[in-house]
Design a protein around this motif. Sequence first.
Motif: not given
Length: 239
Positions: A50-58, A96-100, A105-108
């Motif tokens: 997951s990326i902070d502050n982003l909800n990437i449906k893909a 830019s949000n993806v890069l900054t 990450f987590s493993i389940i």
Amino acid sequence: MGDTKEAYKLPIEDGKVRVVINIEKINIEITNNAEKFINAEDDRKCLFLSIDNLNIKAIKPSGYELITQSGKKSDESFLSLKKDSIWFDVNMDDMSNVLTNTIEFSIIGDYPAHLTYFIKKLDYKIEWLQYDSKKDSISTVSVTKRSFVESRKESAVGYSIDDISKSAELLGRAIKKIDLRTGSSYVRINTEDGTLNPILVTIAEKLGYQLEVLDKEEIESLQEEGRKATHIISLILNY
């Protein structure tokens, strides 16, 4: 998403760019509370991100399947992606949000109540792909190297007062070296072969900083420039 090769072939919609995350191997620590009944090697493990502050449906909500790699030492455990990389498309404005922002990450696995996987170190590269109209092909705009160390849950691990005191002192020195112009700095920290990394990362996050472990290639590259560093520390700006 589909096969990794498709990331460099499938069309990119107007206004979007493609993100490819390449992961070579993941150094993990396994806790098995039911060794007599469950074998960690047989467990189907998936990587979630997951990326902070982003909800990437893909990004696949079901995770990305992992396979086991053999370590050089008997007590080493490594995982790698079943497919070469993870990729997805985002709006140009979100790149830019993806890069900054921090990628978590987590493993389940299939038996999370009995088997837990702690990520000791995960080296990865973020590749930014974009359609080049002049070449009529997809081209790489940039490649960013990163490292991720999972923060241990405070309740799951114990540290001595000396560990906490030393970590606070080391982190305090690192914070003072931050370049206010860039908001970050390369620093050299003695983490006792990585033992103190989790607590350093946790304390840094609580104070509003991001501490990342440099990979071997980055350390060697900096050494060639006459700079000795093991980590990069950054001030997290929330605006």
